[in-house]
Design a protein around this motif. Structure first.
Motif, PDB file in Angstrom:
ATOM      1  N   LEU A   1       0.864  -1.183   0.000  1.00  0.00           N
ATOM      2  CA  LEU A   1       0.000   0.000   0.000  1.00  0.00           C
ATOM      3  C   LEU A   1       0.900   1.231   0.000  1.00  0.00           C
ATOM      4  N   ARG A   2       0.842   2.010  -1.081  1.00  0.00           N
ATOM      5  CA  ARG A   2       1.697   3.194  -1.235  1.00  0.00           C
ATOM      6  C   ARG A   2       0.856   4.457  -1.042  1.00  0.00           C
ATOM      7  N   ILE A   3       1.285   5.286  -0.107  1.00  0.00           N
ATOM      8  CA  ILE A   3       0.571   6.524   0.195  1.00  0.00           C
ATOM      9  C   ILE A   3       1.559   7.681   0.114  1.00  0.00           C
ATOM     10  N   TRP A   4       1.211   8.715  -0.628  1.00  0.00           N
ATOM     11  CA  TRP A   4       2.083   9.878  -0.736  1.00  0.00           C
ATOM     12  C   TRP A   4       2.033  10.694   0.554  1.00  0.00           C
ATOM     13  N   HIS A   5       3.193  10.913   1.140  1.00  0.00           N
ATOM     14  CA  HIS A   5       3.247  11.797   2.307  1.00  0.00           C
ATOM     15  C   HIS A   5       3.768  13.178   1.933  1.00  0.00           C
ATOM     16  N   LYS A   6       4.279  13.314   0.725  1.00  0.00           N
ATOM     17  CA  LYS A   6       4.733  14.614   0.220  1.00  0.00           C
ATOM     18  C   LYS A   6       3.525  15.506  -0.011  1.00  0.00           C
ATOM     19  N   ASP A   7       3.720  16.814   0.128  1.00  0.00           N
ATOM     20  CA  ASP A   7       2.655  17.771  -0.153  1.00  0.00           C
ATOM     21  C   ASP A   7       2.345  17.725  -1.652  1.00  0.00           C
ATOM     22  N   LEU A   8       1.202  17.160  -2.009  1.00  0.00           N
ATOM     23  CA  LEU A   8       0.877  16.977  -3.420  1.00  0.00           C
ATOM     24  C   LEU A   8       0.582  18.288  -4.147  1.00  0.00           C
ATOM     25  N   SER A   9       0.411  19.386  -3.409  1.00  0.00           N
ATOM     26  CA  SER A   9       0.267  20.675  -4.085  1.00  0.00           C
ATOM     27  C   SER A   9       1.584  21.074  -4.753  1.00  0.00           C
ATOM     28  N   LEU A  10       2.703  20.504  -4.275  1.00  0.00           N
ATOM     29  CA  LEU A  10       4.005  20.763  -4.884  1.00  0.00           C
ATOM     30  C   LEU A  10       4.275  19.827  -6.057  1.00  0.00           C
ATOM     31  N   LEU A  11       3.557  18.723  -6.102  1.00  0.00           N
ATOM     32  CA  LEU A  11       3.716  17.721  -7.166  1.00  0.00           C
ATOM     33  C   LEU A  11       2.328  17.356  -7.698  1.00  0.00           C
ATOM     34  N   PRO A  12       1.642  18.330  -8.294  1.00  0.00           N
ATOM     35  CA  PRO A  12       0.218  18.138  -8.605  1.00  0.00           C
ATOM     36  C   PRO A  12      -0.088  17.053  -9.624  1.00  0.00           C
ATOM     37  N   ASP A  13       0.894  16.659 -10.435  1.00  0.00           N
ATOM     38  CA  ASP A  13       0.613  15.672 -11.475  1.00  0.00           C
ATOM     39  C   ASP A  13       0.779  14.230 -11.007  1.00  0.00           C
ATOM     40  N   LEU A  14       1.352  14.010  -9.827  1.00  0.00           N
ATOM     41  CA  LEU A  14       1.652  12.639  -9.422  1.00  0.00           C
ATOM     42  C   LEU A  14       0.426  11.721  -9.372  1.00  0.00           C
ATOM     43  N   PRO A  15      -0.706  12.145  -8.825  1.00  0.00           N
ATOM     44  CA  PRO A  15      -1.869  11.249  -8.866  1.00  0.00           C
ATOM     45  C   PRO A  15      -2.316  10.914 -10.288  1.00  0.00           C
ATOM     46  N   GLU A  16      -2.278  11.895 -11.188  1.00  0.00           N
ATOM     47  CA  GLU A  16      -2.668  11.617 -12.580  1.00  0.00           C
ATOM     48  C   GLU A  16      -1.669  10.672 -13.231  1.00  0.00           C
ATOM     49  N   VAL A  17      -0.375  10.871 -12.940  1.00  0.00           N
ATOM     50  CA  VAL A  17       0.645   9.956 -13.452  1.00  0.00           C
ATOM     51  C   VAL A  17       0.337   8.536 -12.987  1.00  0.00           C
ATOM     52  N   ALA A  18       0.055   8.384 -11.689  1.00  0.00           N
ATOM     53  CA  ALA A  18      -0.228   7.057 -11.141  1.00  0.00           C
ATOM     54  C   ALA A  18      -1.439   6.419 -11.815  1.00  0.00           C
ATOM     55  N   GLU A  19      -2.489   7.189 -12.016  1.00  0.00           N
ATOM     56  CA  GLU A  19      -3.709   6.653 -12.618  1.00  0.00           C
ATOM     57  C   GLU A  19      -3.464   6.193 -14.053  1.00  0.00           C
ATOM     58  N   LYS A  20      -2.750   7.010 -14.835  1.00  0.00           N
ATOM     59  CA  LYS A  20      -2.525   6.661 -16.243  1.00  0.00           C
ATOM     60  C   LYS A  20      -1.493   5.544 -16.394  1.00  0.00           C
ATOM     61  N   VAL A  21      -0.519   5.520 -15.496  1.00  0.00           N
ATOM     62  CA  VAL A  21       0.418   4.400 -15.493  1.00  0.00           C
ATOM     63  C   VAL A  21      -0.316   3.102 -15.161  1.00  0.00           C
ATOM     64  N   ALA A  22      -1.196   3.155 -14.168  1.00  0.00           N
ATOM     65  CA  ALA A  22      -1.973   1.966 -13.798  1.00  0.00           C
ATOM     66  C   ALA A  22      -2.788   1.457 -14.983  1.00  0.00           C
ATOM     67  N   ASN A  23      -3.396   2.370 -15.731  1.00  0.00           N
ATOM     68  CA  ASN A  23      -4.184   1.977 -16.899  1.00  0.00           C
ATOM     69  C   ASN A  23      -3.310   1.308 -17.958  1.00  0.00           C
ATOM     70  N   GLU A  24      -2.122   1.883 -18.194  1.00  0.00           N
ATOM     71  CA  GLU A  24      -1.234   1.335 -19.226  1.00  0.00           C
ATOM     72  C   GLU A  24      -0.669  -0.018 -18.807  1.00  0.00           C
ATOM     73  N   LEU A  25      -0.275  -0.149 -17.556  1.00  0.00           N
ATOM     74  CA  LEU A  25       0.265  -1.434 -17.104  1.00  0.00           C
ATOM     75  C   LEU A  25      -0.810  -2.511 -17.114  1.00  0.00           C
ATOM     76  N   GLY A  26      -2.034  -2.104 -16.829  1.00  0.00           N
ATOM     77  CA  GLY A  26      -3.137  -3.046 -16.936  1.00  0.00           C
ATOM     78  C   GLY A  26      -3.328  -3.525 -18.363  1.00  0.00           C
ATOM     79  N   ARG A  27      -3.116  -2.634 -19.314  1.00  0.00           N
ATOM     80  CA  ARG A  27      -3.233  -3.005 -20.723  1.00  0.00           C
ATOM     81  C   ARG A  27      -2.092  -3.922 -21.159  1.00  0.00           C
ATOM     82  N   LEU A  28      -0.863  -3.619 -20.711  1.00  0.00           N
ATOM     83  CA  LEU A  28       0.306  -4.381 -21.144  1.00  0.00           C
ATOM     84  C   LEU A  28       0.346  -5.786 -20.548  1.00  0.00           C
ATOM     85  N   GLN A  29      -0.112  -5.927 -19.297  1.00  0.00           N
ATOM     86  CA  GLN A  29      -0.117  -7.233 -18.635  1.00  0.00           C
ATOM     87  C   GLN A  29       1.242  -7.924 -18.734  1.00  0.00           C
TER      88      GLN A  29
END
Length: 338
Positions: free
Chosen positions: A59-87
């Motif tokens: 279970l990975r949880i960001w403890h960094k202030d995400l206002s400083l890294l605003p794209d990280l959740p979107e990166v994670a979501e789109k990476v998850a989608n792509e890795l799901g496709r690649l299998q």
């Protein structure tokens, strides 16, 4: 605001109320002596989580202030989608959840991954550096893996020993996908630059956006290290093993690659053609100011391999033990500029 690790731990102790991830329902964070089994990095903390059926997840949880890294959740979501496709077995199962955990009265995102058993790259090398067969198999697997990345126009973004895992069955995979590039992320800003001893010292810092070519330099550094260790296992010294920031070479070796102060420089006239080829290419890479000017590992190595095979098939005489290299640095550099 950054999250307190204590606040996260307190929420996980009350997982039934605070954790909103269906696949983790009924499970619990693994504890040792009353403390959760976790690993904290610069951006996130990873907990070992035992499911109700006895299996484990990370279970990975960001403890960094995400206002400083605003794209990280979107990166994670789109990476998850792509890795799901690649299998692909080069990755572990990876799922992104937007409102995953309630901490101090507010919901935060998280990622759930398969818990990957095995050894990281340095631990595996330490256990097998004297076994040339296993080391060569590792090098071959690594080369095959990064070609898979290239063929699918993805990059890991932080290729280094801590993010490369060898499973108990001997297969290789990568962990930590916060710095990954997948085609759906084209144009997104790059925040994570990777471990310096694996990265181009100038071109990577100058790189602005997530890029399918960001692994090109680090994969050549890693492959060269593996080739050298196959040839000379004594290079795996206690000093190297103890240093968490390097595999075989440090940042100064890369910055001074054309000087005698670099441990890489000593191999510029290596009689082993594959090592010579890699050293010359890394030297030429250092003359570039953009990652777009670099080449993927297979395009660095394959011309040498195919040229050697042609030479062997055309030869009618026994080959001498030592052959003078015909690798020309100028040709290598010019090939990068085409």
């Amino acid at each position: 605001m950054p999250l307190s690790l204590l606040d996260i731990s307190n929420s996980l102790k009350n997982a039934k109320v605070c954790l909103k991830i269906p696949e983790l329902a009924g499970g619990h964070v693994v504890e040792v002596n009353g403390h959760p089994v976790s690993s904290s990095g610069g951006y996130c903390v990873v907990y070992k989580f035992q499911l109700a059926n006895g299996n484990y997840k990370a279970l990975r949880i960001w403890h960094k202030d995400l206002s400083l890294l605003p794209d990280l959740p979107e990166v994670a979501e789109k990476v998850a989608n792509e890795l799901g496709r690649l299998q692909s077995d080069y990755f572990v199962d990876y799922k992104y959840y937007d409102k995953a955990i309630l901490v101090a009265g507010q919901f935060y995102p998280a990622v759930v991954m398969d818990w990957c058993e095995g050894q990281d790259l340095k631990d595996y090398i330490s256990a097998n550096v004297g076994d040339s067969s296993k080391m060569q198999s590792l090098a071959n697997q690594f080369k095959k893996m990064v070609k898979f990345f290239h063929d699918n126009e993805i990059s890991h973004g932080d290729l280094q020993h801590g993010n490369i895992r060898i499973r108990p069955n001997g297969t290789i995979c990568v962990l930590d996908y916060d710095s990954m590039y997948v085609p759906a992320l084209e144009g997104k800003t790059e925040y994570i630059k990777g471990l310096p001893s694996f990265q181009h010292p100038t071109a990577r810092d100058a790189n602005e956006f997530l890029n399918p070519k960001v692994d090109y330099f680090s994969e050549s550094v890693i492959y060269l290290a593996l080739m050298l260790l196959i040839k000379d296992p004594s290079l795996w010294t206690n000093e190297v093993k103890r240093c968490d920031d390097i595999l075989l070479f440090d940042n100064n070796d890369l910055l001074n690659i054309n000087n005698t102060s670099s441990r890489i420089f000593k191999y510029r006239n290596e009689v082993s053609h594959s090592i010579l080829w890699l050293v010359r290419y890394l030297q030429s890479f250092m003359k570039q100011d953009s990652l777009n000017s670099l080449l993927p590992l297979e395009k660095v190595i394959d011309p040498y391999i195919h040229g050697e095979k042609r030479s062997q098939s055309q030869s009618t005489k026994p080959q001498p033990t030592t052959v003078k290299s015909t690798v020309n640095v100028a040709d290598v550099i010019n090939s990068l500029k085409k």
